[in-house]
Design an enzyme around this catalytic site. Structure first.
Site, mmCIF file in Angstrom:
data_model
loop_
_atom_site.group_PDB
_atom_site.id
_atom_site.type_symbol
_atom_site.label_atom_id
_atom_site.label_comp_id
_atom_site.label_asym_id
_atom_site.label_seq_id
_atom_site.Cartn_x
_atom_site.Cartn_y
_atom_site.Cartn_z
ATOM 1 N NE ARG A 104 -38.777 -27.307 9.542
ATOM 2 C CZ ARG A 104 -39.516 -27.979 10.421
ATOM 3 N NH1 ARG A 104 -40.349 -28.918 10.016
ATOM 4 N NH2 ARG A 104 -39.445 -27.713 11.706
ATOM 5 C CG HIS A 131 -35.499 -27.930 15.277
ATOM 6 N ND1 HIS A 131 -35.987 -26.717 14.832
ATOM 7 C CD2 HIS A 131 -36.593 -28.749 15.384
ATOM 8 C CE1 HIS A 131 -37.297 -26.795 14.677
ATOM 9 N NE2 HIS A 131 -37.683 -28.014 14.999
ATOM 10 C CD GLN A 134 -39.273 -28.263 19.243
ATOM 11 O OE1 GLN A 134 -39.911 -28.161 18.208
ATOM 12 N NE2 GLN A 134 -39.856 -28.247 20.442
ATOM 13 C CG ASP A 220 -36.450 -35.992 17.027
ATOM 14 O OD1 ASP A 220 -37.617 -35.985 16.592
ATOM 15 O OD2 ASP A 220 -35.530 -35.327 16.503
ATOM 16 C CB CYS A 260 -39.205 -31.582 18.893
ATOM 17 S SG CYS A 260 -38.728 -32.871 17.731
ATOM 18 N NE ARG A 288 -40.537 -24.167 17.480
ATOM 19 C CZ ARG A 288 -40.493 -24.879 16.349
ATOM 20 N NH1 ARG A 288 -40.717 -26.186 16.383
ATOM 21 N NH2 ARG A 288 -40.175 -24.307 15.189
HETATM 22 N N1 NVA Z 1 -35.201 -34.542 14.035
HETATM 23 C C1 NVA Z 1 -36.484 -34.297 13.406
HETATM 24 C C2 NVA Z 1 -37.156 -33.118 14.048
HETATM 25 C C3 NVA Z 1 -38.521 -32.815 13.492
HETATM 26 C C4 NVA Z 1 -39.126 -31.590 14.089
HETATM 27 C C5 NVA Z 1 -36.279 -34.049 11.925
HETATM 28 O O1 NVA Z 1 -35.308 -33.399 11.557
HETATM 29 O O2 NVA Z 1 -37.094 -34.527 11.133
HETATM 30 N N1 CP Z 2 -41.186 -29.735 16.095
HETATM 31 C C1 CP Z 2 -41.306 -29.226 14.865
HETATM 32 O O1 CP Z 2 -40.444 -28.486 14.380
HETATM 33 O O2 CP Z 2 -42.467 -29.530 14.232
HETATM 34 P P1 CP Z 2 -42.825 -29.304 12.697
HETATM 35 O O3 CP Z 2 -41.937 -30.209 11.906
HETATM 36 O O4 CP Z 2 -44.276 -29.684 12.606
HETATM 37 O O5 CP Z 2 -42.597 -27.864 12.343
#
Ligand code: NVA
Ligand code: CP
Length: 306
Positions: A104, A131, A134, A220, A260, A288
């Site tokens: 990540r 992502h 997800q 989101d 998500c 997930r």
């Molecule tokens: N769009 C959000 C998704 C979090 C799971 C982010 O990138 O923070």
């Molecule tokens: N939806 C998601 O990826 O959650 P986290 O940021 O908690 O991993």
């Protein structure tokens, strides 16, 4: 032998995704029935987190354990990455010691560079651009509740962010329509959309119109990770983009709501919608675990009999 990575949803073909969904159903059923399934015994997953996480961390760690393997959790701060070791060097070292890597991070180019130097499969656990894990879970969850996503309409209410662009890949892969309603200034970047996307995408100014008749309404957080400096401005710009009961009433009567997570009640979604009968956010989060188990098994072992 070429190594298969999962850096974007479109890295796998449609039939591979359908295999993964079938396999997910099977692995989920084994899990629910307490059946031990250890195809990845002694395999090691390295997880690299440069951003925070709850679901991704827990689902990958629990998932690899349930498949018989184990994991190492790394963050930039406690590795030499934090002291400037090149990603290409880190990739060559880590991938000689483990069987699978989940990352990540910020820019997609970071995982692309890692993958280019990795001996083992690399999974995108979220970047600024995509992502895919997800959306794998989201599409699986839709299919679980509504059989097929083909020909349906998904309404994305919010900015054209990492989730949106992954939904766009999903629309092409699984043949459904994607509606986008983003506040002014947060819409599509023209260079990220091609003529091949056009048949699958409708852009709306009014979020109510985007939601009208949709089979799935999804949103989101207003501020994605890495954009925290813009939080105050985004709160103002996104004020009319909350998914609430009025918006859900315009969607198809059997529409589902997804998010998500983490969610901000009273911002991008009302409490009533998040906790309401159309919301499948907890199944979505649980899935997930199951889709990623199918994914890890597939990347390491290929197709299994079921
Ligand atoms: N769009 C959000 C998704 C979090 C799971 C982010 O990138 O923070
Ligand atoms: N939806 C998601 O990826 O959650 P986290 O940021 O908690 O991993």
């Amino acid at each position: 032998m070429t190594v298969k990575h999962f850096l974007q949803l479109s890295d796998l073909a449609r039939d591979e995704h359908h295999y993964l969904f079938d396999r997910t159903r099977h692995l989920k059923s084994l899990f629910k029935n307490y059946v031990i399934h250890h195809p990845l015994q002694d395999r090691m997953l390295a997880m690299v987190f440069e951003k925070q996480s709850t679901r991704t961390r827990v689902s990958f760690e629990a998932g690899i354990h349930q498949l018989g393997g184990s994991s190492i959790n790394l963050t930039r701060g406690d590795t030499q990455l934090g002291r400037g070791e090149p990603i290409e060097d880190v990739a060559r070292v880590i991938s000689r010691m483990v069987d699978l890597v989940m990352i990540r991070t910020y820019d997609q180019s970071i995982i692309e560079r890692f993958a280019a130097y990795s001996r083992v499969p690399v999974i995108n656990g979220l970047t600024n651009q995509y992502h895919p894990c997800q959306i794998l879970a989201d599409v699986y969850t839709f299919i679980e509740h509504r059989q097929s996503i083909q020909g349906r309409t998904v309404a994305w209410i919010g900015d054209a962010n990492n989730m949106f662009y992954t939904w766009l890949q999903a629309a092409r892969l699984f043949d459904f329509r994607l509606h986008l309603a983003a506040p002014e200034g947060y819409g599509i970047e023209p260079e990220r959309v091609t003529a091949a996307d056009a048949p699958f995408l409708n852009v709306f100014q009014d979020p109510m119109e985007a939601a009208r008749g949709a089979d799935l309404v999804t949103t989101d957080v207003w501020t994605s990770m890495g954009f925290e400096d813009e939080t105050a401005e985004r709160k103002k710009d996104f004020a009319d983009f909350q998914v609430d009961e009025e918006m859900m009433a315009l969607a198809h009567p059997a529409a589902l709501f997804m998010h998500c997570l983490p969610a901000h009640r009273g911002e991008e979604v009302s409490e009533g919608v998040l906790e309401g009968a159309q919301s499948v956010v907890w199944d979505e989060a649980e899935n997930r675990l199951h889709v990623q188990k199918a994914l890890m098994e597939y990347l390491l072992l290929g197709r299994q009999a079921v």
